[in-house]
Enzyme design. Structure first.
Site: not given
Length: 147
Positions: A100, A11, A67
């Site tokens: 890498h 959210h 997030c």
């Protein structure tokens, strides 16, 4: 080169997810949007696990996990052994994650990077190839930890 890209957010990052997904589609990529799509509180691990599963099952070549901080969802994605998710905050770390570490998922924190920086990170991530060579040996060890 267009890619199939899975994207998932909690959210705190659904708005950034929507903006990045639209931008990717406009650039010609095929986007698998795994949610969430609103401000109602959800649990970031659920979306990280969905993204990890999509990568593991070949539904997408690359993933973008979002997030509030990028940390929690990155941890959730990395629970899937097929995933190498790297938390990035600027283009150089996105490039190094690919070149890498052969990262196939990048994680971004919506509370830490804005839309333009997120797009710059994704753009660099998608434009970078894994270097292989000495890095292959190290990446192979990520899949088989010697504890």
């Amino acid at each position: 080169m267009p890619h199939r890209i899975a994207i998932a957010a909690d959210h705190a990052a659904y708005q950034l997810k929507s903006e990045v997904a639209d931008w990717l589609r406009d650039a010609g990529h095929d986007v698998l949007d795994l949610g969430t799509n609103g401000p109602e509180s959800v649990d970031y691990p659920d979306y990280g696990y969905k993204l990890g599963k999509a990568i593991a099952e070949g539904e997408a070549r690359f993933g973008i996990a979002l997030c509030g901080s990028g940390i929690g969802i990155s941890i959730a994605v990395n629970r899937n052994p097929a995933c190498r998710s790297a938390l990035v905050s600027e283009p150089l770390s996105a490039e190094l994650a690919r070149s890498h570490n052969d990262a196939n998922v990048i994680a971004l924190g919506a509370r830490l990077v804005g839309p333009e920086m997120a797009k710059a990170c994704v753009e660099r991530f998608l434009a970078t190839e894994f270097l292989g060579d000495r890095h292959s040996r190290r990446v192979d060890k990520l899949g088989e930890p010697q504890l």
